[in-house]
Scaffold this motif. Structure first.
Motif, PDB file in Angstrom:
ATOM      1  N   UNK A 192      -2.007   4.111 -59.096  1.00  0.00           N
ATOM      2  CA  UNK A 192      -3.000   4.782 -58.247  1.00  0.00           C
ATOM      3  C   UNK A 192      -2.318   5.925 -57.517  1.00  0.00           C
ATOM      4  N   UNK A 193      -2.821   7.134 -57.704  1.00  0.00           N
ATOM      5  CA  UNK A 193      -2.284   8.287 -56.990  1.00  0.00           C
ATOM      6  C   UNK A 193      -2.805   8.281 -55.559  1.00  0.00           C
ATOM      7  N   UNK A 194      -1.891   8.332 -54.603  1.00  0.00           N
ATOM      8  CA  UNK A 194      -2.273   8.303 -53.193  1.00  0.00           C
ATOM      9  C   UNK A 194      -1.263   9.108 -52.401  1.00  0.00           C
ATOM     10  N   UNK A 195      -1.754  10.098 -51.663  1.00  0.00           N
ATOM     11  CA  UNK A 195      -0.854  10.969 -50.910  1.00  0.00           C
ATOM     12  C   UNK A 195      -0.086  10.206 -49.837  1.00  0.00           C
ATOM     13  N   UNK A 196      -0.661   9.100 -49.345  1.00  0.00           N
ATOM     14  CA  UNK A 196       0.010   8.349 -48.292  1.00  0.00           C
ATOM     15  C   UNK A 196       0.833   7.176 -48.833  1.00  0.00           C
ATOM     16  N   UNK A 197       1.025   7.132 -50.136  1.00  0.00           N
ATOM     17  CA  UNK A 197       1.810   6.035 -50.719  1.00  0.00           C
ATOM     18  C   UNK A 197       3.275   6.177 -50.322  1.00  0.00           C
ATOM     19  N   UNK A 198       3.979   5.070 -50.186  1.00  0.00           N
ATOM     20  CA  UNK A 198       5.415   5.150 -49.862  1.00  0.00           C
ATOM     21  C   UNK A 198       6.193   5.765 -51.026  1.00  0.00           C
ATOM     22  N   UNK A 199       7.394   6.209 -50.721  1.00  0.00           N
ATOM     23  CA  UNK A 199       8.264   6.733 -51.771  1.00  0.00           C
ATOM     24  C   UNK A 199       8.521   5.640 -52.795  1.00  0.00           C
ATOM     25  N   UNK A 200       8.502   6.010 -54.041  1.00  0.00           N
ATOM     26  CA  UNK A 200       8.636   5.029 -55.122  1.00  0.00           C
ATOM     27  C   UNK A 200       9.892   4.177 -54.937  1.00  0.00           C
ATOM     28  N   UNK A 201       9.711   2.881 -55.009  1.00  0.00           N
ATOM     29  CA  UNK A 201      10.833   1.937 -54.890  1.00  0.00           C
ATOM     30  C   UNK A 201      11.271   1.532 -56.288  1.00  0.00           C
ATOM     31  N   UNK A 202      12.453   1.990 -56.687  1.00  0.00           N
ATOM     32  CA  UNK A 202      12.992   1.646 -57.994  1.00  0.00           C
ATOM     33  C   UNK A 202      14.010   0.522 -57.859  1.00  0.00           C
ATOM     34  N   UNK A 203      14.188  -0.246 -58.890  1.00  0.00           N
ATOM     35  CA  UNK A 203      15.204  -1.296 -58.829  1.00  0.00           C
ATOM     36  C   UNK A 203      16.591  -0.672 -58.730  1.00  0.00           C
TER      37      UNK A 203
END
Length: 675
Positions: free
Chosen positions: A179-190
């Motif tokens: 889901x594209x969301x401008x207020x989403x947190x920065x992507x958490x990668x393993x």
């Protein structure tokens, strides 16, 4: 065979590139003329495309083989499509901020000529594909989601297409949604593990104060650490290492281990990455005296167990290659079992000597060295090269004599690892009448302490009285020193100039003798309850302590195999005469060359004397006498007194004082040898 024009041996390979041409064939309603003996009509018939344009008909009679006909479970195939790939990040349903985003997937990686195409669509059916990348290698790439064409709503779907020489393949599962969301947190990668050039995640020698070449130690609780390795107590100690990202496919763990004691009625972890219930991506474990390699990943997978000795060094390894887990013991495959092709785990660390997180007792009393963890499957040869040899014992003949090639032997104990080592020549006790070169490397022993400190230990035999006299015995010791200096450096890496002589009781006496009768003189001497005067009354007169025991007759003493000669000599005061052939009463000067205390000069080597005050065999006063003579001549030396100590250390009662004394020995050696 009646349904095809060829027999079983000539079955053609299926052409998987034309599998869409397969068709179902209606079963015959009446028996075929070629099938007069069949009692069942076919339930299902399928024509499959085969190579060279041929057709292979598969027939199912639904008879479960009741007619005794042969079954073929596997058929050869050509032109297989590439294996599918599966999305990982972004995870299904994850909210993603428009901008640079990492896409990661799991797909075929070993020996398969494939590429990958990422597709993003505005609908789950991929009727409107918004982005399709060029073919990429690897298992991930970064895409700028802010540059995607607009679509209705914030939901987007993505999938990975595997591209191979025989076509393309998509996983037969629903695509992942984000889901594209401008207020989403920065992507958490393993987290990603920083592997070395050969896939090293952790490489640690575990010897001395050496730090890991690769990887990070999170915590290290251990009993002792020396040149031989790191020892944990099996009760509450383990070594914990960080593994930020556990390998999903292939991996290898290898370590040298010497198990000090098998855990009773429970398992003991040599290595474990346990993160939770049914989540241990790899472990090496002992149970009921046997070694196993195991994986817990939604189910249990384990190799057959193989017996493992205690008190002996072994290289143990587990190699996961694809869907197979293999146990390696001392450089040889010891068993294998099926394993998950991919392993999804929460493990972010691993441990030696225990379970990294389980609160129950899975600790193991063991000494570890040469630990390695890799993110690939190592070969047997790579495992041999990755870890230097464990501590070793070799036996050599250092002196021969006689017409039949009789000889004297030396046991050469080597600590693990490379490098030129100082050497300790060890001389056994036994009143010059008994004993042999055999030493044990059990925990707490003098030999173990010396090996842990990095010394090569050469334990020698010598000829015994009364078959030979003292000059011949001293000659044997002198020849052993010469062999160590001249011949042994041609065999193993030692520094012949860093020779220390050490012995106990009669071996302590011979040690003191080397201080003036061996040239060049040893670097240092260590005498445990030794003596420097063999003509004094303690040896030349009946001994009160031994006279309390039943008297031994001369006939008993001389009987072969009786073992009573020494007791007879002490009861009669005859030891000096039997060993040297001289009478100290009538020939006192004959003993001058055989009494170290009479031959101390300023050139005498640095000496460590160790003696117990309650020694009933060799009086404590003899080391006191030698201490005074060394002081008078200005010889560097130390005198360690064991209060209430007897002739030697009792294994259990004196364990603490023995360990303390052995540490003093090592400190003395370090002062006088170069490492």
């Amino acid at each position: 065979q009646a349904h095809n024009t060829f027999d079983e041996a000539d079955i053609p390979a299926l052409d998987l590139a034309r599998l869409n041409q397969a068709r179902m064939v209606a079963p015959l309603r009446t028996p075929h003329s070629a099938l007069p003996t069949l009692q069942h009509r076919p339930w299902l018939q399928v024509d499959l495309p085969a190579n060279q344009g041929r057709i292979l008909r598969l027939v199912d009679f639904a008879s479960a083989g009741m007619a005794g006909t042969r079954y073929r479970s596997w058929l050869a195939a050509l032109k297989p499509p590439p294996p599918p790939s599966f999305t990982q990040y972004p995870r299904d349903g994850e909210r993603i901020r428009p901008g640079p985003t990492r896409f990661q997937w799991r797909g075929p990686r070993r020996g398969v000529d494939v590429g990958f195409r990422v597709e993003i669509a505005g609908d789950a059916g991929f009727r409107g594909v918004l982005l399709a990348t060029n073919s990429a290698a690897g298992s991930g790439l970064a895409l700028d989601l802010a540059a995607l064409p607009t679509a209705t709503g914030p939901d987007r779907w993505w999938r990975v297409i595997t591209i191979g020489p025989n076509g393309e393949a998509a996983a037969d599962v629903p695509p992942a949604r984000f889901v594209l969301a401008a207020d989403a947190p920065i992507q958490a990668l393993p987290p990603e593990s920083k592997a070395g050039p050969n896939g090293e995640l952790v490489v640690h020698s575990l010897r001395g104060d050496q730090q890991p070449k690769f990887g990070e130690v999170l915590s290290a609780n251990f009993e002792s650490r020396g040149a031989e390795g790191t020892r944990v107590n099996g009760r509450d100690q383990r070594l914990l290492y960080a593994v930020p990202a556990w390998p999903e496919e292939d991996c290898t763990v290898a370590v040298h281990v010497r198990i000090e004691e098998m855990p009773p009625n429970r398992i003991g972890q040599i290595f474990s990455a346990w993160a939770g219930g049914m989540d241990d991506p790899l472990r090496l474990v002992v149970e009921n005296g046997k070694l196993f390699a195991r994986i817990e990943a939604g189910g249990g997978f384990g190799t057959p167990g193989v017996p493992l000795d205690t008190g002996r060094w072994h290289q143990v390894a587990a190699v996961k290659r694809g869907a197979t887990l293999t146990l390696i013991l001392d450089g040889q495959p010891a068993g294998s079992c099926p394993a998950p092709e991919f392993t999804i785990t929460a493990a972010r660390d691993c441990a030696l000597g225990g379970n990294p997180h389980f609160t129950g007792n899975e600790y193991l009393a063991a000494t570890f060295a040469e630990f390695g963890l890799w993110n690939r499957a190592l070969s047997i040869e790579e495992l041999r090269q990755a870890a230097p040899a464990a501590p070793s014992l070799e036996t050599f003949t250092f002196k021969t004599f006689g017409d039949h090639g009789e000889g004297l032997q030396a046991d050469v104990h080597r600590p693990p690892g490379d490098g030129i080592r100082p050497v300790v020549l060890f001389i056994h006790g036994g009143a010059l009448m008994a004993g042999d070169r055999k030493l044990t490397a059990k925990p707490g022993s003098l030999l173990r302490t010396l090996l842990d400190a990095g010394y090569v230990v050469v334990s020698i035999d010598y000829r015994l009285a009364p078959k030979v006299k003292l000059p011949e015995i001293i000659e044997d010791v002198r020849d052993a020193c010469n062999w160590v200096r001249k011949r042994l450096p041609e065999i193993i890496p030692i520094n012949p100039e860093q020779l220390v002589v050490m012995g106990q009781s009669a071996g302590g006496y011979l040690t003191q003798m080397t201080g003036f009768c061996v040239q060049p003189r040893p670097r240092a001497l260590v005498s445990f309850w030794g003596y420097g005067d063999i003509a004094a009354e303690w040896y030349s007169r009946p001994d009160p302590f031994y006279c309390q025991q039943p008297l031994v007759t001369k006939e008993e003493a001389e009987r072969p195999g009786s073992g009573k000669l020494y007791l007879y000599c002490r009861q009669q005061g005859l030891w000096p005469k039997v060993v040297t052939g001289h009478n100290p009463e009538t020939e006192p000067r004959a003993f001058d060359p055989f009494c170290p205390v009479r031959n101390v000069t300023r050139e005498y080597p640095p000496t460590l004397l160790i003696h117990g005050t309650k020694d009933t065999d060799v009086p404590y006063a003899l080391s006191v006498q030698m201490d005074k003579e060394l002081t008078a001549k200005g010889v560097e030396h130390q005198f360690v007194t064991i209060p209430e100590g007897g002739h030697g250390f009792r294994s259990k009662e004196d364990a603490e004082i023995a360990a303390q004394t052995y540490r003093q020995v090592v400190e003395f050696l370090k002062q006088h040898t170069k490492r």
